[in-house]
Structures are given as structure tokens and as C-alpha cells.
Design an enzyme around this catalytic site. Sequence first.
Site, mmCIF file in Angstrom:
data_model
loop_
_atom_site.group_PDB
_atom_site.id
_atom_site.type_symbol
_atom_site.label_atom_id
_atom_site.label_comp_id
_atom_site.label_asym_id
_atom_site.label_seq_id
_atom_site.Cartn_x
_atom_site.Cartn_y
_atom_site.Cartn_z
ATOM 1 N N SER A 132 102.999 -9.779 -59.654
ATOM 2 C CA SER A 132 102.105 -8.766 -59.097
ATOM 3 C C SER A 132 101.341 -8.196 -60.288
ATOM 4 O O SER A 132 101.922 -7.563 -61.163
ATOM 5 C CB SER A 132 102.897 -7.668 -58.384
ATOM 6 O OG SER A 132 102.038 -6.682 -57.859
ATOM 7 N N SER A 133 100.052 -8.456 -60.327
ATOM 8 C CA SER A 133 99.244 -8.112 -61.501
ATOM 9 C C SER A 133 99.129 -6.608 -61.692
ATOM 10 O O SER A 133 99.386 -5.824 -60.762
ATOM 11 C CB SER A 133 97.843 -8.707 -61.369
ATOM 12 O OG SER A 133 97.893 -10.103 -61.273
ATOM 13 N N MET A 134 98.738 -6.206 -62.912
ATOM 14 C CA MET A 134 98.465 -4.789 -63.157
ATOM 15 C C MET A 134 97.415 -4.294 -62.174
ATOM 16 O O MET A 134 96.340 -4.894 -62.060
ATOM 17 C CB MET A 134 97.937 -4.583 -64.579
ATOM 18 C CG MET A 134 98.959 -4.715 -65.667
ATOM 19 S SD MET A 134 98.221 -4.461 -67.310
ATOM 20 C CE MET A 134 97.759 -2.705 -67.184
ATOM 21 N N PRO A 135 97.685 -3.228 -61.444
ATOM 22 C CA PRO A 135 96.679 -2.719 -60.505
ATOM 23 C C PRO A 135 95.323 -2.437 -61.152
ATOM 24 O O PRO A 135 94.283 -2.670 -60.533
ATOM 25 C CB PRO A 135 97.338 -1.446 -59.964
ATOM 26 C CG PRO A 135 98.794 -1.751 -60.008
ATOM 27 C CD PRO A 135 98.985 -2.530 -61.273
ATOM 28 N N ARG A 153 102.742 -0.754 -52.409
ATOM 29 C CA ARG A 153 103.037 -1.912 -53.249
ATOM 30 C C ARG A 153 104.477 -2.388 -53.084
ATOM 31 O O ARG A 153 104.767 -3.587 -53.227
ATOM 32 C CB ARG A 153 102.758 -1.570 -54.712
ATOM 33 C CG ARG A 153 102.723 -2.785 -55.646
ATOM 34 C CD ARG A 153 102.563 -2.385 -57.090
ATOM 35 N NE ARG A 153 102.294 -3.518 -57.956
ATOM 36 C CZ ARG A 153 102.337 -3.474 -59.292
ATOM 37 N NH1 ARG A 153 102.636 -2.327 -59.896
ATOM 38 N NH2 ARG A 153 102.095 -4.549 -60.021
#
Length: 370
Positions: free
Chosen positions: A80-83, A24
Site C-alpha cells: 500500500s503506497s505512501m498516501p 485504509r
Amino acid sequence: MLEILAGKGSLPPGWADVVVGVPRELFLPEVIEVQDQLVSRSDSPKRWLAAVYDDLALTTQVNDGRDVPDGAYRLPTSSSSMPSVMLEMLGLLDVEDGHRVLELGSGTGYNAAWLAYRLGSARVTTVDVDPVLVAEAAQNLGSAGFSPRVVRGDGERGWPAGSPFDRVIATYTVAEIPYAWVEQAPTGRIVAPWGGSFFSHSFAVLEIADGEAHGRFSGYPAFMRTRSGRPHRGYLSDFLPHTNDDAPSRSDLSPLAITGDADAQFFIGLEVPDAWHLLVEAEDGSGEATLWLLADDRRSWAAAEYVPGAGEYAIGQYGPRRLWEEVERAYRLWADRGSPPRDRAGLTVTRSGSLIWLDSPDNALTSSRG
């Protein structure tokens, strides 16, 4: 990150290797925003890495990349969204080997990288309207060893040059599912965050056949709005002209009946899609609160004063609309229908428009022309 996601039960089958295989950190800038605080990799490398590999949403752009003066409202416009939320969405997408995927909203490129790792770069196309984000996503993907098609375009139009696709996924919230997406995945599936201003916390999951898309709603995502027709957002004071000129009234409907029930909010949002709500709780421990209702056009507002144990609540309304009356009427309509849960509602998208229905398409709640 893998341990965190596994501990939460957030790993759909087939995605563990993807999470491990795509670093990431290659998709994030030197400075990220973590829970309203800026974290610099050069100044705080351990904290930066800890945030990157936690299950956190990380803001990477505000105000569409424009400079933000001191004291100005900061509107998150890319992240960057929550995984775990990414995996929830990808689980709903249900990709299989050989599928071709169209992603709308490239962001940092991280979600496209996951898809490329799973399916192969040649089977993934990602589109974004922001040329800066397109360039950054393409660079990030290249640095990580992936080469999906990354293009600048209006996501509402999809990407007809690359169709047909098997899956369409949007990483921003839309109030309507564009028919272009249906056309470009004629036998596939669409997954998109869906909703208007009052309630935008739903995934629409639609199956496509015979030129129509049908599906239902699930989850409680929180994604940024599409930039196409995005309403103004700012400080509460930006929405409150003439605070001394409101029309007073009273109601026996508790403001907390609205804010405390997501199903109620979903159905209210079908009737009042162009206003939003904000509950401001008193800081003196009294339990009192004010529910603000704010029109997207900033011409109307309402305030409902909650007092614990009260049988009636003071209401103030201003502007050409009576927002409290609209919301109360929508709430009572939902209650008269038996207070149905959201999962009984569905969505149909055809060339002529969209239809929201309860239990079956024969029982229409709202419709819009395409």
C-alpha cells in the site's frame, strides 16, 4: 491521515473527501511490514492503526507471495503506497467527473477505491497479473462498499475489452510505455512510474493524440518493478563472482558525483539501463565509501573506491562488460551536453516504438522499437 497530508501540502484539489471517505484499514492484512519490521494487528493494535493512518508505504507481499526461508532475501512485491505519493500521482492524472480510468496494478485495491469514490465504481477498471492480489483487492473493495471491475490480466496489454479510457495509471515501474495503453486511451493521459535499473525514480506523464503519446518526467517515486522481465534482485554477494579477479584501473571522476546528482543518474540510466548501483559507506567515520555497479544479468560488476580529498579513485571491474567505463562515459556525455536537468527530457511513444529526447523530439537521445 488527512491532517498529516494537509500539513505536508500533499492534498490536490478534490481529494480531501476521498481520503476521509475510504478507510485504509479495510485494505490491509492483519500483518504489515513497516520500515522492515512486521506489525501484527492482533498483537499491537495501536501500533498497527498508527502505521495505517500515517503517511507510510506498507509492504503487504514479498517474493510474489512465496514462502521466505530464514535468511533469504525479501523482495517487496506488493504494498500500500505512501498516501502522499498516491495523491501526487493522482494529481498528475488530473481526473474529471465522467472520466473512465484504467489502473494497472491492483495491489490492495486502495488506489482503485479512491478512484471509485471520486468517479463512481462503474468508471474504474483495475488489472493485476497476480490472482491472489486480484482476489484480495476485490474482497477489500467489496468490504468498503465499492464495485469497480477487478480483473486478472497482463497489465502490459492493458484491458482492451473495456476501452476506450480517458486515463491510464500504472502503480508499478515500467522501462517502456506499452503502446496498448496509448491505443486504449486515444485522447487521454497516461501516468506511470518509469525507468530502468540504474534510475527508476520518475513519473512519465503523457498526453495522447493522433495515435501518439508525448510527455515529460517529474517527481521522484519509488515503486516496484513490473513483473514482466523483472531483473533478479538479492544480496550484494549474489552479484559478485570472482571478487579477486577484477581488472584494476583509476579514474578522476568521483563516485559521489554520480550518486549525488539525480539528473546525472537519469541520463546515465538512458545509456546504461540494465545495471544498478549501490553506495556502501564505511562505518568507521572515515567518510570512505564503495560505489558498486552491478549488471542485471549478474555477469559483470565494478567497484569505485571513494576516499575524501582524493584526486583519483581506484576502480575494479569484472566480467564481459566494463561497467565503470560505461557509466563514466555516460556521465561525461551528460556533462558535455551541459549537464541538463531531467525536466528537459521527454518521451514519445508511437506504434513503432519509443523515443527519449532532449528539449524536443527532433533531438533524440535514445530509441527502441515497439
